[in-house]
Scaffold this motif. Sequence first.
Motif, mmCIF file in Angstrom:
data_model
loop_
_atom_site.group_PDB
_atom_site.id
_atom_site.type_symbol
_atom_site.label_atom_id
_atom_site.label_comp_id
_atom_site.label_asym_id
_atom_site.label_seq_id
_atom_site.Cartn_x
_atom_site.Cartn_y
_atom_site.Cartn_z
ATOM 1 N N VAL A 44 38.739 38.917 47.404
ATOM 2 C CA VAL A 44 37.785 39.806 46.319
ATOM 3 C C VAL A 44 38.566 40.290 45.022
ATOM 4 C CG1 VAL A 44 36.222 41.277 45.716
ATOM 5 C CG2 VAL A 44 35.754 39.623 47.647
ATOM 6 N N ASP A 45 39.734 41.021 45.807
ATOM 7 C CA ASP A 45 40.671 41.856 45.006
ATOM 8 C C ASP A 45 41.577 40.982 44.223
ATOM 9 O OD1 ASP A 45 39.679 44.241 45.982
ATOM 10 O OD2 ASP A 45 41.251 44.543 47.784
ATOM 11 N N PHE A 46 42.029 39.842 44.891
ATOM 12 C CA PHE A 46 42.721 38.908 44.290
ATOM 13 C C PHE A 46 41.892 38.433 42.706
ATOM 14 C CE2 PHE A 46 44.501 34.518 43.070
ATOM 15 C CZ PHE A 46 45.566 34.924 42.782
ATOM 16 N N VAL A 47 40.782 37.899 42.899
ATOM 17 C CA VAL A 47 39.660 37.433 42.110
ATOM 18 C C VAL A 47 39.499 38.634 40.924
ATOM 19 C CG1 VAL A 47 37.484 36.460 41.532
ATOM 20 C CG2 VAL A 47 38.656 35.676 43.463
ATOM 21 N N LEU A 48 39.500 39.847 41.453
ATOM 22 C CA LEU A 48 39.179 41.047 40.532
ATOM 23 C C LEU A 48 40.209 41.074 39.590
ATOM 24 C CD1 LEU A 48 36.923 43.478 42.531
ATOM 25 C CD2 LEU A 48 36.405 42.112 40.669
ATOM 26 N N LYS A 49 41.271 40.758 40.094
ATOM 27 C CA LYS A 49 42.651 41.104 39.276
ATOM 28 C C LYS A 49 42.936 39.930 38.217
ATOM 29 C CE LYS A 49 46.310 41.350 41.825
ATOM 30 N NZ LYS A 49 47.093 41.835 43.112
ATOM 31 N N THR A 50 42.413 38.811 38.657
ATOM 32 C CA THR A 50 42.666 37.489 38.036
ATOM 33 C C THR A 50 41.826 37.029 36.848
ATOM 34 O OG1 THR A 50 43.648 36.744 40.096
ATOM 35 C CG2 THR A 50 43.406 35.072 38.407
ATOM 36 N N ILE A 51 40.419 37.109 36.997
ATOM 37 C CA ILE A 51 39.421 36.739 36.244
ATOM 38 C C ILE A 51 39.490 37.586 34.748
ATOM 39 C CG2 ILE A 51 37.059 36.323 35.898
ATOM 40 C CD1 ILE A 51 37.000 35.065 38.500
ATOM 41 N N PRO A 52 39.687 38.693 34.930
ATOM 42 C CA PRO A 52 39.535 39.593 33.508
ATOM 43 C C PRO A 52 40.635 38.913 32.502
ATOM 44 C CG PRO A 52 38.953 41.087 35.134
ATOM 45 C CD PRO A 52 39.682 39.759 35.904
ATOM 46 N N ASN A 53 41.911 38.709 33.046
ATOM 47 C CA ASN A 53 43.006 37.893 32.313
ATOM 48 C C ASN A 53 42.579 36.925 31.833
ATOM 49 O OD1 ASN A 53 44.502 40.462 32.704
ATOM 50 N ND2 ASN A 53 45.541 39.786 34.678
ATOM 51 N N ILE A 54 41.969 35.957 32.394
ATOM 52 C CA ILE A 54 41.504 34.460 32.187
ATOM 53 C C ILE A 54 40.725 34.579 30.834
ATOM 54 C CG2 ILE A 54 40.154 32.536 33.043
ATOM 55 C CD1 ILE A 54 41.613 32.788 35.779
ATOM 56 N N ILE A 55 39.657 35.524 31.065
ATOM 57 C CA ILE A 55 38.630 35.674 30.173
ATOM 58 C C ILE A 55 39.208 36.325 28.923
ATOM 59 C CG2 ILE A 55 36.446 36.666 29.388
ATOM 60 C CD1 ILE A 55 36.162 34.756 31.969
ATOM 61 N N ALA A 56 40.289 37.271 28.667
ATOM 62 C CA ALA A 56 40.760 37.820 27.760
ATOM 63 C C ALA A 56 41.573 36.717 26.980
ATOM 64 C CB ALA A 56 41.751 38.956 28.195
ATOM 65 N N ASN A 57 42.289 35.845 27.841
ATOM 66 C CA ASN A 57 43.347 34.796 27.235
ATOM 67 C C ASN A 57 42.295 33.833 26.442
ATOM 68 O OD1 ASN A 57 45.618 36.075 28.210
ATOM 69 N ND2 ASN A 57 45.753 35.164 29.943
ATOM 70 N N LEU A 58 41.316 33.459 27.119
ATOM 71 C CA LEU A 58 40.438 32.409 26.584
ATOM 72 C C LEU A 58 39.878 32.904 25.355
ATOM 73 C CD1 LEU A 58 38.814 30.824 29.853
ATOM 74 C CD2 LEU A 58 40.016 29.616 28.080
ATOM 75 N N ARG A 59 39.400 34.150 25.334
ATOM 76 C CA ARG A 59 38.684 34.874 24.160
ATOM 77 C C ARG A 59 39.475 34.711 22.843
ATOM 78 N NH1 ARG A 59 35.065 39.478 27.217
ATOM 79 N NH2 ARG A 59 33.016 37.961 27.362
ATOM 80 N N GLU A 60 40.987 35.076 23.073
ATOM 81 C CA GLU A 60 42.084 35.079 22.104
ATOM 82 C C GLU A 60 42.066 33.649 21.516
ATOM 83 O OE1 GLU A 60 45.884 36.266 22.983
ATOM 84 O OE2 GLU A 60 45.118 38.261 23.601
ATOM 85 N N LEU A 61 41.579 32.535 22.147
ATOM 86 C CA LEU A 61 41.752 31.244 21.814
ATOM 87 C C LEU A 61 40.538 30.863 21.031
ATOM 88 C CD1 LEU A 61 43.366 29.434 24.686
ATOM 89 C CD2 LEU A 61 44.508 30.232 22.541
ATOM 90 N N SER A 62 39.484 31.496 21.220
ATOM 91 C CA SER A 62 38.037 31.084 20.879
ATOM 92 C C SER A 62 37.686 31.552 19.268
ATOM 93 C CB SER A 62 36.837 31.798 21.659
ATOM 94 O OG SER A 62 35.706 31.836 20.992
ATOM 95 N N PRO A 63 37.274 30.602 18.591
ATOM 96 C CA PRO A 63 36.904 30.887 17.296
ATOM 97 C C PRO A 63 35.735 31.723 16.989
ATOM 98 C CG PRO A 63 36.380 28.509 17.613
ATOM 99 C CD PRO A 63 36.967 29.193 18.915
ATOM 100 N N PHE A 64 34.778 32.040 18.181
ATOM 101 C CA PHE A 64 33.517 32.760 17.963
ATOM 102 C C PHE A 64 33.789 34.134 18.365
ATOM 103 C CE2 PHE A 64 32.619 28.500 19.265
ATOM 104 C CZ PHE A 64 31.887 27.899 17.714
ATOM 105 N N TRP A 65 35.003 34.509 18.947
ATOM 106 C CA TRP A 65 35.292 35.829 19.604
ATOM 107 C C TRP A 65 35.786 36.771 18.483
ATOM 108 C CZ3 TRP A 65 34.280 39.124 23.214
ATOM 109 C CH2 TRP A 65 34.767 40.305 23.382
ATOM 110 N N TYR A 66 35.625 37.824 18.372
ATOM 111 C CA TYR A 66 36.114 38.837 17.466
ATOM 112 C C TYR A 66 36.217 40.204 18.410
ATOM 113 C CZ TYR A 66 34.758 35.704 13.705
ATOM 114 O OH TYR A 66 34.248 34.535 13.085
ATOM 115 N N PRO A 67 37.395 40.875 18.268
ATOM 116 C CA PRO A 67 37.804 42.127 18.941
ATOM 117 C C PRO A 67 36.685 42.819 18.802
ATOM 118 C CG PRO A 67 39.758 41.509 17.517
ATOM 119 C CD PRO A 67 38.406 40.594 17.247
ATOM 120 N N GLU A 68 35.832 43.081 17.746
ATOM 121 C CA GLU A 68 34.765 44.080 17.775
ATOM 122 C C GLU A 68 33.493 43.789 18.539
ATOM 123 O OE1 GLU A 68 35.005 42.069 13.731
ATOM 124 O OE2 GLU A 68 36.215 42.908 15.268
#
Length: 397
Positions: A370-394
Motif C-alpha cells: 500500500v505504501d508503494f502504491v501511495l508513493k507511485t500513483i500520485p506521480n503517475i497522475i501528475a505526469n499524465l495530467r501534464e500531457l492532457s489537453p484538458f488539464w489546467y493547473p487551476e
Amino acid sequence: MDCGSDKIIYMDNNATTRVAPEVVDAMLPFLTDCYGNPSSMHRFGGQVGREVTKARASIAALIGAEPEEIIFTSCGTESDSTAIMSGMQTEPDKRHIVTTRVEHPAVKTLCENIDHLTGHKHRITRLPVNNDGTLDLDLYRDALSDDTAIVSVMWANNETGVIFPVEEMARLAKERGILFHTDAVQAVGKIPINLKESQIDFLSLSGHKLHAPKGIGILYVRKGTPFIPFLNGGHQEHGRRGGTENVAAIVGLGKACELAGKMMEEENSRVRALRDKLEQGLLAAVPRSMLNGHKSERLPNTSNISFEFVEGEAILLHMDRFNICASSGSACTSGSLEPSHVLRAMGVPFTAAHGSIRFSLSVYNTEEEVDFVLKTIPNIIANLRELSPFWYPEHAK
Ligand code: PLP
C-alpha cells in the motif's frame, strides 16, 4: 511458465484471486491419483464422491445453507443464467423481471436477451441507483407487480463494492409471492452470509473470487423452491445439473470456503484498514480525485477512485510499469473506451468516469505494498495530467 507473480502488487482481486496454497494442496490428489468418477459404483470412485460431499458441506456452512441446497456449476455466470431461466420457466404466466442498472454482464446481458431465449416478450425493470451507488427501496417496492416472475439483484457490486440490502428485498419479494435471486459472486467470503435467516431463493457464487480456481461455481436453491435445470444430462446433482463433476475444483472450493470462514475477521479488519489507508492517502494526495460508491455500505476490500482529466487505461498502463495490477471498470468493460455502465448509472461525470480505477485487495496484500502504491500513483497522475489537453493547473485549486 514464469508469469512474475512474485514481483507484482496485486490489487485486482474482484477480477480474480490467487488460488490459496492450501487449496492447491487439497486439489492435487484429484488431479493425479484419485481420478475416479464420483458417480461410479466402485470404491475407487466412491471415495472421491465422499470428498465431493464434504466440500458441499463446507460450502453450505459458509453461507448458512443445507448441503442439499447447493448445486455445483462451472462459474458464476452459469449460476446466474440457471437461476433466472429457471425462474422464468417455473412462472410461465408472469412476464416481468426486476433487476438493477448496475448488474454484472452475467445478469445484464441475459436480461437483454431473455425474449430471444424464451420466445416470449418480457418487461424488464432496471432499478436506478443513487449517486453513491445505493438503491432506493421505495422504487423497488413500487416496481414489484403481480406479473413479476423473479427479482435478480446483486449482493455487492463488482466495480464499487456497494452492498445492496438483498435480505430486506427478498423479504419484500416473498410477501408478493415473487422469486428472488442474488448474484453474490463478490460478497461471499468478504461479508457474513446466513441464508437460513433470509428468504432468498437463489444465490450465485464463483470460486475464483475467493481463492479457489476458475471454472467452479455454485447455485444455491432454497429447499422447496421450484427449479428447472439449465444443463440437462446425467443424474449428477440429483438431476439438477448434468455433467461429470469437476472434482478437483469442487474440493478446492470446499477448502477455500473453510479458509474464507476463518479469514472473514481479517478481511473485515486488516484488509479494510489497508483499503482505507490506500483510499484516504490517494484522495489526499491527488487533487480532483473522488471516491465512487457509498463510504460505508461497501465491501471491505474495494475502492473505486476517479482521477479527473486522465484516462483510466493510461493510468493502468503506467501502473503496469511498476508491476501494480488494478482495473478500470470491470474486466468485461475494460478493453472498450466506454465508461462503465455502473459509473454512468451513478451519474459520475464524464471526465471522472473515464479516469476511474478499481483497487480490490485481499488477505495477501501488505502495508508495504500500500505504501508503494501511495508513493507511485500520485506521480503517475501528475505526469499524465501534464500531457492532457484538458488539464489546467487551476483545476488543482
Ligand atoms: N457476477 C459478478 C458480480 C462478478 O463480479 C462476476 C465476475 O467478475 C460474475 C458474476 C461472473 O462470474 P464468473 O467469472 O465465475 O462467470
